[in-house]
Design a protein around this motif. Structure first.
Motif, PDB file in Angstrom:
ATOM      1  N   ALA A 174       0.845  -1.198   0.000  1.00  0.00           N
ATOM      2  CA  ALA A 174       0.000   0.000   0.000  1.00  0.00           C
ATOM      3  C   ALA A 174       0.879   1.247   0.000  1.00  0.00           C
ATOM      4  CB  ALA A 174      -0.914   0.002   1.217  1.00  0.00           C
ATOM      5  N   PRO A 175       0.438   2.320  -0.636  1.00  0.00           N
ATOM      6  CA  PRO A 175       1.231   3.559  -0.631  1.00  0.00           C
ATOM      7  C   PRO A 175       1.211   4.206   0.754  1.00  0.00           C
ATOM      8  CG  PRO A 175      -0.894   3.932  -1.687  1.00  0.00           C
ATOM      9  CD  PRO A 175      -0.791   2.452  -1.437  1.00  0.00           C
ATOM     10  N   PRO A 176       2.280   4.905   1.113  1.00  0.00           N
ATOM     11  CA  PRO A 176       2.339   5.569   2.423  1.00  0.00           C
ATOM     12  C   PRO A 176       1.506   6.848   2.415  1.00  0.00           C
ATOM     13  CG  PRO A 176       4.339   6.003   1.196  1.00  0.00           C
ATOM     14  CD  PRO A 176       3.528   5.069   0.351  1.00  0.00           C
ATOM     15  N   SER A 177       0.193   6.682   2.451  1.00  0.00           N
ATOM     16  CA  SER A 177      -0.698   7.810   2.195  1.00  0.00           C
ATOM     17  C   SER A 177      -1.317   8.425   3.449  1.00  0.00           C
ATOM     18  CB  SER A 177      -1.823   7.364   1.254  1.00  0.00           C
ATOM     19  OG  SER A 177      -2.492   6.241   1.793  1.00  0.00           O
ATOM     20  N   THR A 178      -1.110   7.826   4.611  1.00  0.00           N
ATOM     21  CA  THR A 178      -1.733   8.351   5.818  1.00  0.00           C
ATOM     22  C   THR A 178      -0.710   9.102   6.659  1.00  0.00           C
ATOM     23  OG1 THR A 178      -1.266   6.385   7.148  1.00  0.00           O
ATOM     24  CG2 THR A 178      -3.292   6.368   5.824  1.00  0.00           C
ATOM     25  N   PRO A 179      -1.168   9.965   7.553  1.00  0.00           N
ATOM     26  CA  PRO A 179      -0.224  10.703   8.407  1.00  0.00           C
ATOM     27  C   PRO A 179       0.643   9.784   9.262  1.00  0.00           C
ATOM     28  CG  PRO A 179      -2.424  11.678   8.514  1.00  0.00           C
ATOM     29  CD  PRO A 179      -2.567  10.409   7.737  1.00  0.00           C
ATOM     30  N   ALA A 180       0.114   8.584   9.598  1.00  0.00           N
ATOM     31  CA  ALA A 180       0.856   7.672  10.460  1.00  0.00           C
ATOM     32  C   ALA A 180       1.705   6.677   9.673  1.00  0.00           C
ATOM     33  CB  ALA A 180      -0.122   6.906  11.352  1.00  0.00           C
ATOM     34  N   ALA A 181       1.786   6.864   8.352  1.00  0.00           N
ATOM     35  CA  ALA A 181       2.443   5.863   7.504  1.00  0.00           C
ATOM     36  C   ALA A 181       3.882   5.585   7.930  1.00  0.00           C
ATOM     37  CB  ALA A 181       2.404   6.312   6.045  1.00  0.00           C
ATOM     38  N   ALA A 182       4.657   6.633   8.173  1.00  0.00           N
ATOM     39  CA  ALA A 182       6.073   6.442   8.514  1.00  0.00           C
ATOM     40  C   ALA A 182       6.217   5.653   9.804  1.00  0.00           C
ATOM     41  CB  ALA A 182       6.767   7.797   8.634  1.00  0.00           C
ATOM     42  N   GLN A 183       5.392   5.980  10.806  1.00  0.00           N
ATOM     43  CA  GLN A 183       5.481   5.278  12.082  1.00  0.00           C
ATOM     44  C   GLN A 183       5.001   3.832  11.948  1.00  0.00           C
ATOM     45  OE1 GLN A 183       3.459   7.221  15.316  1.00  0.00           O
ATOM     46  NE2 GLN A 183       4.415   5.949  16.878  1.00  0.00           N
ATOM     47  N   GLU A 184       3.923   3.621  11.180  1.00  0.00           N
ATOM     48  CA  GLU A 184       3.444   2.254  10.963  1.00  0.00           C
ATOM     49  C   GLU A 184       4.527   1.400  10.318  1.00  0.00           C
ATOM     50  OE1 GLU A 184      -1.368   3.048  10.287  1.00  0.00           O
ATOM     51  OE2 GLU A 184      -0.117   2.379   8.624  1.00  0.00           O
ATOM     52  N   ARG A 185       5.173   1.951   9.312  1.00  0.00           N
ATOM     53  CA  ARG A 185       6.198   1.182   8.589  1.00  0.00           C
ATOM     54  C   ARG A 185       7.422   0.925   9.460  1.00  0.00           C
ATOM     55  NH1 ARG A 185       6.356   2.164   2.247  1.00  0.00           N
ATOM     56  NH2 ARG A 185       4.144   1.875   1.807  1.00  0.00           N
ATOM     57  N   GLN A 186       7.774   1.901  10.276  1.00  0.00           N
ATOM     58  CA  GLN A 186       8.923   1.697  11.153  1.00  0.00           C
ATOM     59  C   GLN A 186       8.637   0.595  12.170  1.00  0.00           C
ATOM     60  OE1 GLN A 186      10.291   5.169  13.271  1.00  0.00           O
ATOM     61  NE2 GLN A 186      11.814   4.033  14.439  1.00  0.00           N
ATOM     62  N   ILE A 187       7.468   0.633  12.777  1.00  0.00           N
ATOM     63  CA  ILE A 187       7.113  -0.385  13.773  1.00  0.00           C
ATOM     64  C   ILE A 187       7.043  -1.767  13.133  1.00  0.00           C
ATOM     65  CG2 ILE A 187       5.228  -1.219  15.250  1.00  0.00           C
ATOM     66  CD1 ILE A 187       4.659   1.738  15.924  1.00  0.00           C
ATOM     67  N   ALA A 188       6.381  -1.850  11.973  1.00  0.00           N
ATOM     68  CA  ALA A 188       6.241  -3.145  11.304  1.00  0.00           C
ATOM     69  C   ALA A 188       7.604  -3.681  10.862  1.00  0.00           C
ATOM     70  CB  ALA A 188       5.305  -3.014  10.112  1.00  0.00           C
ATOM     71  N   GLY A 189       8.436  -2.815  10.287  1.00  0.00           N
ATOM     72  CA  GLY A 189       9.752  -3.251   9.839  1.00  0.00           C
ATOM     73  C   GLY A 189      10.600  -3.753  10.993  1.00  0.00           C
ATOM     74  N   GLU A 190      10.623  -3.014  12.096  1.00  0.00           N
ATOM     75  CA  GLU A 190      11.420  -3.427  13.255  1.00  0.00           C
ATOM     76  C   GLU A 190      10.850  -4.695  13.880  1.00  0.00           C
ATOM     77  OE1 GLU A 190      12.331  -0.395  16.089  1.00  0.00           O
ATOM     78  OE2 GLU A 190      12.841   1.080  14.562  1.00  0.00           O
ATOM     79  N   THR A 191       9.534  -4.852  13.812  1.00  0.00           N
ATOM     80  CA  THR A 191       8.917  -6.077  14.331  1.00  0.00           C
ATOM     81  C   THR A 191       9.387  -7.285  13.536  1.00  0.00           C
ATOM     82  OG1 THR A 191       6.949  -4.935  15.166  1.00  0.00           O
ATOM     83  CG2 THR A 191       6.721  -7.290  14.700  1.00  0.00           C
ATOM     84  N   PHE A 192       9.396  -7.176  12.208  1.00  0.00           N
ATOM     85  CA  PHE A 192       9.846  -8.297  11.387  1.00  0.00           C
ATOM     86  C   PHE A 192      11.346  -8.551  11.568  1.00  0.00           C
ATOM     87  CE2 PHE A 192       5.985  -7.361   8.632  1.00  0.00           C
ATOM     88  CZ  PHE A 192       5.294  -8.468   9.088  1.00  0.00           C
ATOM     89  N   GLU A 193      12.127  -7.493  11.826  1.00  0.00           N
ATOM     90  CA  GLU A 193      13.544  -7.706  12.135  1.00  0.00           C
ATOM     91  C   GLU A 193      13.703  -8.534  13.395  1.00  0.00           C
ATOM     92  OE1 GLU A 193      16.025  -3.905  10.328  1.00  0.00           O
ATOM     93  OE2 GLU A 193      15.124  -3.696  12.309  1.00  0.00           O
ATOM     94  N   GLN A 194      12.931  -8.193  14.421  1.00  0.00           N
ATOM     95  CA  GLN A 194      13.007  -8.966  15.664  1.00  0.00           C
ATOM     96  C   GLN A 194      12.499 -10.391  15.450  1.00  0.00           C
ATOM     97  OE1 GLN A 194      14.510  -7.948  18.555  1.00  0.00           O
ATOM     98  NE2 GLN A 194      15.081  -6.182  17.290  1.00  0.00           N
ATOM     99  N   ALA A 195      11.503 -10.551  14.574  1.00  0.00           N
ATOM    100  CA  ALA A 195      10.997 -11.889  14.261  1.00  0.00           C
ATOM    101  C   ALA A 195      12.080 -12.730  13.588  1.00  0.00           C
ATOM    102  CB  ALA A 195       9.768 -11.789  13.367  1.00  0.00           C
ATOM    103  N   VAL A 196      12.877 -12.101  12.734  1.00  0.00           N
ATOM    104  CA  VAL A 196      13.997 -12.801  12.100  1.00  0.00           C
ATOM    105  C   VAL A 196      15.008 -13.246  13.154  1.00  0.00           C
ATOM    106  CG1 VAL A 196      16.050 -12.416  10.668  1.00  0.00           C
ATOM    107  CG2 VAL A 196      13.797 -11.768   9.807  1.00  0.00           C
ATOM    108  N   LEU A 197      15.374 -12.340  14.056  1.00  0.00           N
ATOM    109  CA  LEU A 197      16.337 -12.684  15.103  1.00  0.00           C
ATOM    110  C   LEU A 197      15.773 -13.749  16.043  1.00  0.00           C
ATOM    111  CD1 LEU A 197      17.741  -9.137  15.988  1.00  0.00           C
ATOM    112  CD2 LEU A 197      18.718 -10.865  14.458  1.00  0.00           C
TER     113      LEU A 197
END
Length: 218
Positions: free
Chosen positions: A64-87
């Protein structure tokens, strides 16, 4: 704002709920990082499930395009979550979970404006897995996605060196490389690779040695 005629909640309430969901996910992510770092893997698995459920309310995650005001924070949280899932997957020695979570993480890396602090470590771990599983075409495809600066990072340079040692049959250097791993998260895949070198008669990845391999100590 006032409720609409059909009784739907006002936009402000929806935004407030979204903000609360983000706040909870961020707090849970901090807990997850502590659990993974302290090797509390069962607790971390439970925390991860909770964050993933919360992430189902995020509306700006790739593709989905980063079209909402919270997009950057959502993506940061999700990305870091998947990083921790990898570890977490590495800690639990679960290669299938590792591959699944790395695949979920890749779109975040592809679209992130800057690299995360863990990105080179995570990508290096993926390169280690590809070496272990003799998936050399994928190994080189992943390398092509990385820039010179990333390749110079020790977490990436380490599996590159290992692949070169294997290709020329320099098995002693592979065995000795365990002493110079970039960090402890590489231990699992390094152990698998050493097992391949020591135990397999002539794995497809390895050219037959010029002399018999020394027998591993019991």
């Amino acid at each position: 704002g006032k409720p609409s005629k059909n009784g739907a909640p006002p936009v402000e309430l929806g935004q407030q709920r979204d903000a609360m969901a983000l706040e909870k996910a961020a707090a849970d992510l901090a807990v997850l990082k502590q659990q993974v770092a302290s090797k509390s893997y069962d607790a971390a698995k439970s925390t991860l499930v909770g964050i993933k459920i919360g992430m189902t309310t995020f509306t700006s995650l790739p593709p989905a395009p980063p079209s909402t005001p919270a997009a950057a924070q959502e993506r940061q949280i999700a990305g870091e979550t998947f990083e921790q899932a990898v570890l977490l997957s590495v800690g639990m020695e679960d290669t299938q979970s590792f591959q699944r979570h790395f695949a979920q993480l890749k779109p975040f890396y592809a679209e992130a404006p800057t690299a995360s602090p863990l990105q080179c470590t995570v990508c290096g771990l993926n390169l280690m897995l590809l070496l272990v599983e003799n998936r050399l075409a994928e190994f080189h495809s992943e390398l092509e996605l990385l820039g010179e600066e990333e390749r110079a990072n020790e977490a990436i340079a380490f599996p590159i060196r290992l692949e070169q040692y294997l290709m020329v049959g320099s098995y002693n250097q592979v065995l000795e490389a365990k002493a110079s791993m970039p960090n402890a998260s590489f231990d699992f895949f390094m152990a698998l690779l050493l097992d391949t070198v020591r135990c397999a008669p002539h794995p497809p990845l390895l050219r037959p040695p010029a002399r018999p391999c020394p027998r591993a100590a019991p």
